[in-house]
Design a protein around this motif. Structure first.
Motif, PDB file in Angstrom:
ATOM      1  N   GLU A  28      -6.131  17.427  -7.489  1.00 25.82           N
ATOM      2  CA  GLU A  28      -5.507  16.329  -7.401  1.00 25.82           C
ATOM      3  C   GLU A  28      -4.291  16.218  -8.665  1.00 25.82           C
ATOM      4  O   GLU A  28      -4.553  16.766  -9.627  1.00 25.82           O
ATOM      5  N   LEU A  76      -5.431   7.832   8.860  1.00 23.19           N
ATOM      6  CA  LEU A  76      -3.848   7.165   9.070  1.00 23.19           C
ATOM      7  C   LEU A  76      -3.644   7.038  10.568  1.00 23.19           C
ATOM      8  O   LEU A  76      -3.129   6.122  11.095  1.00 23.19           O
ATOM      9  N   ILE A 127       3.138   4.538   6.465  1.00 21.19           N
ATOM     10  CA  ILE A 127       2.732   3.381   6.536  1.00 21.19           C
ATOM     11  C   ILE A 127       3.901   2.141   6.287  1.00 21.19           C
ATOM     12  O   ILE A 127       3.787   1.257   6.963  1.00 21.19           O
ATOM     13  N   ALA A 171      -5.262   2.105   6.057  1.00 19.72           N
ATOM     14  CA  ALA A 171      -4.074   2.709   5.259  1.00 19.72           C
ATOM     15  C   ALA A 171      -4.572   3.284   4.149  1.00 19.72           C
ATOM     16  O   ALA A 171      -4.176   4.085   3.318  1.00 19.72           O
ATOM     17  N   ILE A 172      -5.259   2.313   3.329  1.00 21.95           N
ATOM     18  CA  ILE A 172      -6.104   2.520   2.139  1.00 21.95           C
ATOM     19  C   ILE A 172      -6.875   3.852   1.925  1.00 21.95           C
ATOM     20  O   ILE A 172      -6.589   4.673   1.086  1.00 21.95           O
ATOM     21  N   LYS A 180       0.780   8.670  -6.013  1.00 18.32           N
ATOM     22  CA  LYS A 180       0.367  10.098  -5.521  1.00 18.32           C
ATOM     23  C   LYS A 180       1.244  11.138  -5.850  1.00 18.32           C
ATOM     24  O   LYS A 180       2.529  11.032  -5.660  1.00 18.32           O
ATOM     25  N   PHE A 202       2.072  10.222   4.164  1.00 17.21           N
ATOM     26  CA  PHE A 202       1.345   9.058   4.708  1.00 17.21           C
ATOM     27  C   PHE A 202       2.010   7.716   4.319  1.00 17.21           C
ATOM     28  O   PHE A 202       2.008   6.962   4.949  1.00 17.21           O
ATOM     29  N   ARG A 230       0.146  13.019   0.931  1.00 19.49           N
ATOM     30  CA  ARG A 230      -0.011  11.830   0.775  1.00 19.49           C
ATOM     31  C   ARG A 230       1.226  10.725   0.851  1.00 19.49           C
ATOM     32  O   ARG A 230       1.370   9.756   1.194  1.00 19.49           O
ATOM     33  N   ILE A 262       0.887  -1.183  -0.097  1.00 22.50           N
ATOM     34  CA  ILE A 262      -0.024   0.097  -0.156  1.00 22.50           C
ATOM     35  C   ILE A 262       0.859   1.220  -0.063  1.00 22.50           C
ATOM     36  O   ILE A 262       0.777   2.284  -0.795  1.00 22.50           O
ATOM     37  N   SER A 278      -6.598   6.349   4.151  1.00 25.25           N
ATOM     38  CA  SER A 278      -5.818   7.402   4.103  1.00 25.25           C
ATOM     39  C   SER A 278      -5.231   7.921   2.875  1.00 25.25           C
ATOM     40  O   SER A 278      -4.765   9.089   2.637  1.00 25.25           O
ATOM     41  N   LEU A 279      -4.819   6.988   1.966  1.00 29.06           N
ATOM     42  CA  LEU A 279      -4.458   7.535   0.823  1.00 29.06           C
ATOM     43  C   LEU A 279      -5.272   7.787  -0.109  1.00 29.06           C
ATOM     44  O   LEU A 279      -4.945   8.650  -1.342  1.00 29.06           O
ATOM     45  N   GLU A 280      -6.234   7.322  -0.309  1.00 33.28           N
ATOM     46  CA  GLU A 280      -7.566   7.527  -1.425  1.00 33.28           C
ATOM     47  C   GLU A 280      -8.535   8.461  -0.897  1.00 33.28           C
ATOM     48  O   GLU A 280      -9.461   8.590  -1.682  1.00 33.28           O
ATOM     49  N   ALA A 281      -8.782   8.794   0.296  1.00 36.66           N
ATOM     50  CA  ALA A 281      -9.817   9.591   0.727  1.00 36.66           C
ATOM     51  C   ALA A 281      -9.907  10.943  -0.095  1.00 36.66           C
ATOM     52  O   ALA A 281      -8.620  11.595  -0.382  1.00 36.66           O
ATOM     53  N   ARG A 282     -10.892  11.552  -0.458  1.00 31.07           N
ATOM     54  CA  ARG A 282     -10.807  12.664  -1.179  1.00 31.07           C
ATOM     55  C   ARG A 282     -10.287  14.009  -0.324  1.00 31.07           C
ATOM     56  O   ARG A 282      -9.528  14.579  -0.878  1.00 31.07           O
ATOM     57  N   GLN A 283     -10.841  14.034   0.763  1.00 30.38           N
ATOM     58  CA  GLN A 283     -10.204  15.090   1.546  1.00 30.38           C
ATOM     59  C   GLN A 283      -8.908  14.521   2.385  1.00 30.38           C
ATOM     60  O   GLN A 283      -9.243  13.640   3.057  1.00 30.38           O
ATOM     61  N   VAL A 284      -7.913  15.365   2.275  1.00 35.37           N
ATOM     62  CA  VAL A 284      -6.677  14.954   2.992  1.00 35.37           C
ATOM     63  C   VAL A 284      -6.899  14.930   4.460  1.00 35.37           C
ATOM     64  O   VAL A 284      -6.222  14.129   5.005  1.00 35.37           O
ATOM     65  N   VAL A 285      -7.662  15.717   4.992  1.00 34.46           N
ATOM     66  CA  VAL A 285      -7.928  15.536   6.585  1.00 34.46           C
ATOM     67  C   VAL A 285      -8.628  14.244   6.852  1.00 34.46           C
ATOM     68  O   VAL A 285      -8.045  13.673   7.699  1.00 34.46           O
ATOM     69  N   TYR A 286      -9.431  13.882   6.133  1.00 36.87           N
ATOM     70  CA  TYR A 286     -10.116  12.364   6.403  1.00 36.87           C
ATOM     71  C   TYR A 286      -8.945  11.541   6.372  1.00 36.87           C
ATOM     72  O   TYR A 286      -8.779  10.517   7.019  1.00 36.87           O
ATOM     73  N   GLY A 287      -8.042  11.624   5.134  1.00 35.06           N
ATOM     74  CA  GLY A 287      -6.780  10.706   5.131  1.00 35.06           C
ATOM     75  C   GLY A 287      -6.052  10.946   6.400  1.00 35.06           C
ATOM     76  O   GLY A 287      -5.549   9.661   6.870  1.00 35.06           O
ATOM     77  N   ALA A 288      -5.825  12.018   6.831  1.00 38.20           N
ATOM     78  CA  ALA A 288      -4.888  12.155   8.015  1.00 38.20           C
ATOM     79  C   ALA A 288      -5.429  11.243   9.236  1.00 38.20           C
ATOM     80  O   ALA A 288      -4.716  10.784  10.077  1.00 38.20           O
TER      81      ALA A 288
END
Lengths: 404, 102, 168, 165, 180, 163, 375
Positions: F83, F34, B37, F18-19, B25, B33, B30, B17, F21-31
């Motif tokens: 993006e 994570l 990971i 983990a997935i 990315k 991140f 990202r 991942i 965190s990389l794929e969420a549209r908003q980076v905040v959600y990603g963080a």
């Protein structure tokens, strides 16, 4: 709010009810369930309390009337199969040393704080809610907030806006879960329990930051950033001030630390650590003079600005639970925990000490103005870290010389 | 009893991942991140192998601690770089960060 | 320089001030000079110069107040600056008023903000209350009145209070 | 070190209050003792000090001269002259002042204006109402002297404590 | 909250049959007695002892509000905190005197931003009718043009005792109210 | 049995977070996601009988790194970020990742790793402490230097725009 | 894109700033609004926006005769009612050409000084709550009520006495006033020691105020600030000394001057002045002569045409009235020069470059009372 005219409103109201039921399941429904249903049965079946096998309360009567022990509706078998007794994990987490007990205690602490402050300011404080001295003031606040409309700002991130409610409550519950109130009165124990408590404390800035950001309000965000600065820079002296005690006790377990204080309370040799812990804990729970994140003359209500009704109330309750937990940890680390003369149960000693410590946490609010953020950071990074290192050296010297 | 292979597979998946994130990315955050990971995957392996040793010792755990501490240092510097890059270029897309110096 | 006769004997400082002001000649007309209060008139082209003189030679270092009065009979608006002094010897009790009459139709006046920075808000207020334009003022925006005010400036005599429209 | 001592002194000053008596006036149960009525002596041209609360109107002295209403006209227009069915020898038109407490500012200049000792101000202040209409006090209502049911208390000073008893 | 749904169905709307309507009526009575009344009582009890006022100073009466929250008249006895920070957590607007034309839209805005239920106390002659400023060009003749007012407190400024009276009267109003 | 269920749940949490965190549209959600991934790893550490490491992971990773990341994200991201233009690479990247995972997993599963562990008493804090202060004390000192250097570096970078 | 010398474009720096509106519904602003631009923790720009309480009192006086204006003008500065009526009465008396008896002068001074303490106490309470000190909010507001009681004994109202009027004062003091006043002031002076302990000598207070919001002497004079702000900036100026009105020549008092020029100095000036006010009242109560207190004026008293500019030292500084009369019963034009409005100009100067956290402290240390400034 007054009328339900559309189906959407009805659905919204039902969801609201479900929301509050979820939140208050551990706080209200579990204790009621315990008090009314489980506890009498449990006492009847599993314990011989003061030799009263002929208890006359209604649950016993119910039990006596049940003809068959194998009846699936039989409370005893139900309880024993579910593991719901007075010593079960559910009882402990939900009721006695756990959430409900601390929530009720903190609501009285809120009242006590207001009365104490009022006394310092030569006025009366809450008086009319409840018969005696406004003792139910915080319950009035609770009911008021409970029946108030929830406003979620249009530009706020809905999920993230409500997440801190669960987050703060869960963290508060977890924090008091790891803190014992007596030799045998605890929710969970671990050889690392002190470290676990510190680990849970490190979650709070995250939740605060999310709350401040999701409100989409400048005041909230500035408040959250301040909270972040404050919590992160005070976590280091907090951990360092504890190390002295850990060195002397040789244990990371609260029980071990308390047991090692049977000769002398650690506040005597570790006075510097106690002072540092006191100040940092005060900053962690955002009390005056360290209430910068909620500085109401600059930041309205800080990171709580946009929170309404019980969403606000729950977060506030969680902050008070945190206050209780910090003073409990102070008691455990420096004041000998639950040790005290015999005839009184140990948790009573513990609570007396904890409430005294809470009072000491409250008093500065009556005498001090708020500190400024740069002064706060200076104090944390220069004085408190220095003092805690000094404290560690004292602990090392004491340990090496074999005095303790 | 969980076989050691499960841990290895798990950490491999995490590593994959992370590598996917690094490749696909462009956002510096990202990428960050993804790096975290991968570090986590490595830590997991360290602790897992130390746990499954014939005569267990704490060396694997100690290494994991070192790794975590270094990750903290890396986070501080890396995020500072991201913030500076944002201030300079108004975005954090690494493919638009053509110049490292103005 | 035609001065109204002071009724009582003026103290020393006031006498000195009047004498100093008379050195400006025709630019300044003395309205009255009584103990503690001196009022002079100046033409609008001379206001800046006179105020500079007041600041530099007479040691009046701040402007306490700016006010304006509408005289619809004369079709004039009188703008009055009240100057005070802190560091001037014995001048603290004296208020020197500098008045300037401008025609209502063309209510313009050079701003004194470079000479006396303290007039900034006072001039803004006078401008919105009387519709006088202070040339050279950096920021003559609305100050006290509501944002949606669309009537004539309220301190003009032509403006009647809404509660008193039917006469007094 | 002065930081530490200063902090402790501040704490001590706060804690010193704990054993002392509270200052708070328990208002809805008790009430502060007020100065008496505010009246005006037109002969001397000086008023008698007292509290400027709700008005009191001595109906038998009022001549309906409207001076109070005129005095109030440019202050807050709270006094209006209304007709009252009441035979009054010195008040031919039988008009009496009626006060609208939604407008009144309790300045007392109407009392100063009355040349016949007919108007005064009492120490009654219980005027709160749910609607604006309840705030209009007719002459009959003004003529009733206020009744105080609560016990009255005074401020007492003891060394560095002030309290109400 | 449950009682809400019960109440909205007006009595007498269900007319399927005599037996059913009696049953429904009984049920309603029971629900009213068992759930709605206690809930209403609890909600009102909480509300009347926990009125948090918005920190909204419109004019000079705010100093008397300061006196009310001060030591002598201590409105915390009634559960009224001295000016609370955020309006999102408040239930009471005390309009401290004059509302100017510049302030009026803000007042309405603040009122709209507050969560239900909310109450308004108009404090001082200026906020009731304009008071001495009845002929001013910039003063609103009464705040009831902008927000609904629950209690009027005359006086200019009102005594703190009067404001306490207003709080007590507002509590009475809440005690009898039926809002959920 | 319980162990396996917990392992599966934690592994699922870690991988999914983990997935996301990389794929969420908003980076905040990603963080935030994570942070959950870190939490899952900490749970796995506890399962591996390494409680101290797990707590250290929580304190450092969630208490410091996740908060720092979240803070940076909130500071840096103004609106929804545009993006990157690297969308065409994405299937390729997924291919690489899946291939890597499959190959390594296959290799690992065919190798004869042990499947048993001994419950040992020398995995306590005391042992870790002994190792840190004894055998690896030099590494610890180097680590302290690295941390100090990183703080200095971060401060320098932060001061960069003030001038 | 313009690139500055440091390699950072100015436009980008603009975007790091955060614009925050403070007020009108804000615990730190009251009936006033200002927009601050924040960069990090520093304020880089301030935009004051007064006018939320502008009620047009100056225009309204043109419709009222000289006595009827009094209740109106009082409300323009409710914390300081006696001192705002003071210059008005002095100016009106100058235009009417009347002299008032000495007892009335002394009664005016008693009221004025008592009002000064009341106003300072209100200021102190708000300043403390702005710094986050709740006890110091409650104490002054409680003790203030005792002093208000004294005013109520004389003036018959808690705050709006309408006591000074053109021609003297409205009524004499009641007989038991002296005894009660002395008791109250004795108590109050003891309380001031407590105030010092808990607030003025509190190290946190010192940390929060010392060196914060410095207003240099030259700037203070140039911007024409008045009152405690001016005195804290090392200028010994007080209208009671400079141009004694009433009978201030006959009493002894000191005027505080501080060289620090910061927020701390502005706070200390207030404390000092409260003590001096008590001293003045004690002297007056000793030496007050008997006699009449009011010159009888007709309600439609006419004035000489002309103009008058009178000023007194109000609690916030020099309060002045400029009245132009055309000989009628009503003023032709009234202009109030209020200290708050004069001090507002330095708010921007002091706030720029200070911390956000110092904003409320600096703001309120100017004793800016929006109701008074907007009139």
């Amino acid at each position: 709010m007054a009328e339900l005219t559309t189906f959407e409103q009805f659905v919204k109201r039902v969801l609201e009810i479900v929301f509050w039921v979820l939140i208050f399941l551990p706080l209200v429904i579990l204790p009621v369930f315990y008090l009314v249903y489980v506890l009498p049965v449990e006492l009847q079946c599993n314990f011989v309390l003061l030799g009263c096998s002929h208890s006359i309360d209604w649950a016993t009567a119910l039990y006596m009337f049940s003809p068959n022990q194998l009846n699936p509706f039989d409370p005893t078998s139900f309880i024993s199969s579910m593991g719901l007794g007075a010593s079960s994990i559910l009882f402990r987490a939900g009721f006695f040393p756990g959430l409900t007990f601390v929530a009720v205690l903190s609501s009285f602490v809120i009242w006590y704080e207001r009365k104490l402050l009022a006394k310092m300011q030569y006025r009366v404080g809450p008086l009319y809610a409840g018969r005696v001295g406004g003792i139910f003031q915080s319950f009035a606040d609770l009911f008021k907030l409970l029946f108030k409309e929830i406003v979620i700002p249009a530009k706020a991130d809905r999920l993230m806006f409500l997440a801190p409610v669960f987050g703060m409550m869960a963290l508060g519950g977890a924090l008091i879960g790891i803190v014992p109130v007596g030799a045998n009165e605890f929710v969970a124990s671990s050889p690392y329990s002190l470290l676990i408590a510190l680990a849970i404390l490190s979650f709070f800035p995250l939740v605060t930051l999310i709350a401040g950001w999701a409100s989409n309000n400048k005041f909230s965000f500035i408040g959250a950033i301040r909270a972040l600065y404050q919590m992160i820079s005070y976590e280091i002296p907090l951990i360092l001030s504890v190390i002295g005690v850990v060195i002397l006790a040789g244990s990371l377990d609260f029980t071990g630390i308390v047991n090692s204080q049977n000769k002398i309370w650690f506040i005597a040799p570790m006075i510097l650590g106690a002072i540092v812990f006191y100040i940092t804990a005060m900053a962690e729970v955002e009390r005056i003079p360290f209430d910068l994140p909620e500085a109401d003359s600059e930041l309205v209500a800080g990171w709580l600005t946009e929170y309404t009704s019980m969403v606000f109330g729950t977060i506030n309750l969680a902050i008070y639970i945190k206050l209780y937990a910090m003073s409990a940890i102070f008691t455990l680390l420096f004041l000998g925990g639950w040790s005290g003369p015999a005839p009184v149960p140990d948790f009573v000693w513990f609570l007396i000490k904890t409430i005294i410590v809470m009072t000491i946490f409250i008093i500065p609010r009556g005498a001090n103005p708020r500190i400024r953020i740069d002064q706060l950071i200076d104090l944390g990074w220069v004085w408190l870290i220095g003092l805690s290192f000094l404290n560690i050296f004292i602990a090392l010297v004491l340990k090496a010389s074999g005095l303790l | 009893m969980i076989p050691l292979v499960d841990w290895i597979v798990l950490s491999t998946i995490l590593l994959a991942i992370g590598i996917y994130g690094l490749v696909a990315k462009g956002n510096a955050l990202r990428l960050f991140f993804a790096i975290e990971i991968i570090v986590n995957a490595a830590n997991l392996n360290l602790v897992a192998f130390s746990h499954y040793l014939a005569t267990p010792n704490a060396i694997g755990q100690t290494f994991a601690l070192f790794s975590i501490a270094i990750a903290a240092a890396e986070a501080a510097v890396g995020l500072a770089i991201v913030v500076v890059a944002f201030r300079l270029n108004k975005n954090v897309d690494v493919f638009r960060l053509r110049k490292l110096k103005h | 320089m035609s001065a109204t006769q002071p009724k009582m004997e003026l103290p020393r400082e006031e006498k000195a001030l009047v004498a100093a002001l008379s050195s400006l000649g025709e630019k300044v007309k003395l309205a009255f000079a009584k103990p503690n209060r001196i009022k002079i008139f100046a033409e609008r082209n001379d206001v800046v110069e006179v105020s500079r003189f007041i600041r530099d030679n007479l040691h009046f270092d701040h402007c306490a107040n700016v006010t304006g009065t509408d005289f619809p009979k004369d079709k004039q608006i009188e703008i009055t600056y009240h100057f005070g002094s802190i560091d001037g010897e014995g001048l603290r009790r004296i208020i020197l008023s500098l008045a300037c009459k401008v025609p209502s139709a063309d209510a313009r006046l050079p701003s004194l903000i470079n000479e006396f920075p303290s007039v900034e808000l006072h001039e803004r207020e006078t401008a919105e209350m009387l519709g006088v334009v202070f040339d050279g003022h950096p920021n003559l925006k609305r100050l006290l009145l509501p944002e949606d005010w669309n009537d004539i400036p309220p301190m003009l005599k032509a403006y009647r209070l809404p509660g008193r429209l039917e006469g007094e | 070190m002065s930081i530490v001592t200063g902090t402790f002194r501040a704490l001590a000053a706060a804690l010193k209050q704990l054993p002392k008596k509270r200052m708070t006036l328990r208002y809805p149960e008790t009430q502060l003792e007020m100065p008496g009525y505010y009246t005006y002596d037109p002969k001397l041209g000086v008023a008698k000090p007292g509290y400027k609360g709700r008005h009191i109107l001595w109906l038998d002295k009022c001549t309906g001269c409207q001076l109070c209403s005129i005095a109030c006209e440019n202050i807050s227009q709270a006094i209006e002259m209304v007709k009252v069915n009441r035979a009054q020898p010195n008040n031919k038109k039988s008009i009496f002042p009626q006060v609208d407490y939604a407008k009144c500012v309790f300045c007392g200049f109407c009392v100063d204006a009355c040349p016949f000792y007919a108007l005064g101000m009492t120490d009654d202040f219980n005027l709160v109402a749910y609607t604006k209409k309840e705030l209009v006090y007719s002459p009959e209502k003004l003529a009733v002297p206020p009744k105080v049911t609560r016990p009255k208390v005074k401020v007492k000073f003891e060394k560095d404590v002030a309290f109400h008893e | 909250m449950v009682a809400q749904q019960v109440e909205t169905k007006k009595p007498g709307t269900a007319r399927e049959g005599p037996g059913l309507s009696i049953l429904v009526g009984k049920m309603k009575e029971v629900i009213q007695w068992a759930i709605a009344d206690p809930m209403t009582y609890l909600a009102n009890w909480g509300r009347l002892y926990s009125l948090w006022p918005v920190h909204l100073e419109t004019a000079c009466c705010s100093i008397e509000f300061g006196a009310v929250s001060g030591s002598r008249y201590d409105c915390e006895r009634f559960g009224i905190l001295e000016a609370f920070g955020s309006l999102r957590q408040c239930d009471l607007i005390v309009v401290h005197g004059t509302v100017t034309r510049k302030m009026a839209p803000r007042l309405r805005w603040i009122y709209d931003q507050m969560p239900e239920p909310k109450w308004v106390i108009a404090m001082g002659a200026c906020s009731i009718t304009g008071g001495v400023y009845f002929d001013s060009y910039n003063v609103l003749p009464g705040v009831d043009q902008v927000v609904p007012v629950d209690v009027y407190v005359p006086g200019c400024p009102p005594r703190p005792e009067e404001l306490i009276d207003a709080f007590v009267m507002l509590q009475d109003k809440i005690r009898k109210s039926n809002i959920r | 049995m319980n162990e396996e269920i917990i392992f599966a749940a934690l592994a699922a949490l870690t991988i999914v977070a983990a997935i996301v965190s990389l794929e969420a549209r908003q980076v905040v959600y990603g963080a935030i996601s994570l942070a959950f991934s870190f939490l899952g790893v900490a749970g796995l550490f506890i399962l591996l009988n390494a409680t101290f490491v797990a707590l250290f992971q929580i304190i450092v990773y969630i208490g410091a790194i996740a908060v720092l990341i979240l803070f940076t994200v909130m500071l840096v991201t103004k609106d929804v970020e545009a993006e990157s233009k690297r969308e065409p690479i994405r299937p390729f990247a997924i291919l690489i990742a899946v291939a890597l995972a499959v190959v390594v997993s296959l290799v690992a599963s065919f190798s004869n790793f042990t499947n048993t562990y001994a419950v040992s008493s020398n995995l306590t804090v005391a042992n870790i402490g002994a190792l840190l202060t004894g055998e690896y004390s030099f590494a610890l000192e180097i680590l302290a230097l690295i941390l100090g250097a990183s703080i200095v570096g971060a401060l320098t970078l932060a001061k960069l725009d003030k001038e | 894109m313009p690139v500055g010398a440091t390699g950072i474009s100015t436009q980008q720096v603009e975007e790091d700033k955060l614009v925050v509106s403070i007020g009108p519904q804000h615990p730190g602003a009251g009936h006033f609004r200002f927009t601050i631009t924040v960069e990090g923790d520093m304020i880089v720009d301030v935009l004051p926006d007064p006018g939320y309480v502008h009620r047009g009192a100056e225009k309204q006086t043109e419709y009222r005769n000289y006595t009827q204006s009094i209740p109106l003008l009082e409300r323009s500065s409710l914390t300081d009612v006696t001192n705002i009526i003071g210059p008005y009465s002095l100016a009106a008396e100058e235009l009417m050409g009347i002299e008032i008896p000495p007892r009335a002068q002394y009664l005016r001074m008693i009221m004025s000084e008592n009002q000064r303490i009341i106003s300072h106490l209100y200021w102190l309470g708000i300043q403390a709550i702005f710094l986050g000190h709740s006890t110091m909010f409650m104490w002054p507001l409680g003790d203030r009520d005792l002093l208000i009681d004294l005013g109520e004994m004389i003036g018959g109202a808690r705050i709006t006495y309408s006591y000074w009027i053109p021609g003297g004062v409205r009524n004499d003091i009641p007989g038991n006033f002296k005894e009660r006043a002395l008791k109250t002031y004795d108590y109050f002076e003891k309380r001031l020691v407590d105030y010092e302990r808990i607030f003025f000598e509190n190290p946190l207070f010192l940390k929060r105020t010392q060196g914060v919001g410095v207003l240099k002497r030259e700037e203070a004079i140039r911007f024409g600030v008045v009152g405690p702000v001016l005195r804290a900036s090392d200028v010994k100026s007080d209208t009671r000394l400079d141009e004694p009105y009433c009978l201030y020549k006959d009493v002894n008092f000191e005027v505080p001057v501080y060289k620090e020029c910061d927020t701390w100095a502005r706070c200390m000036v207030h404390l000092f002045e409260m003590r001096q006010s008590i001293r003045i009242i004690r002297q007056i109560l000793e030496k007050i002569p008997s006699g009449s207190v009011r010159v009888k004026l007709s309600p439609q008293q006419r004035t000489r045409p002309g103009e008058a500019y009178a000023r007194v030292e109000a609690s916030r500084g020099a309060m002045a009235f400029h009245i132009i009369s055309d000989g009628g019963t009503k003023p032709y034009r009234t202009k109030i020069s209020v200290p708050s409005f004069r001090n507002l100009i330095v708010l921007k100067k002091l706030l720029i470059g200070s911390h956000v956290a110092d904003m409320p402290a600096i703001y309120w240390s100017l004793d800016y009372w929006p109701v008074e400034a907007d009139r």
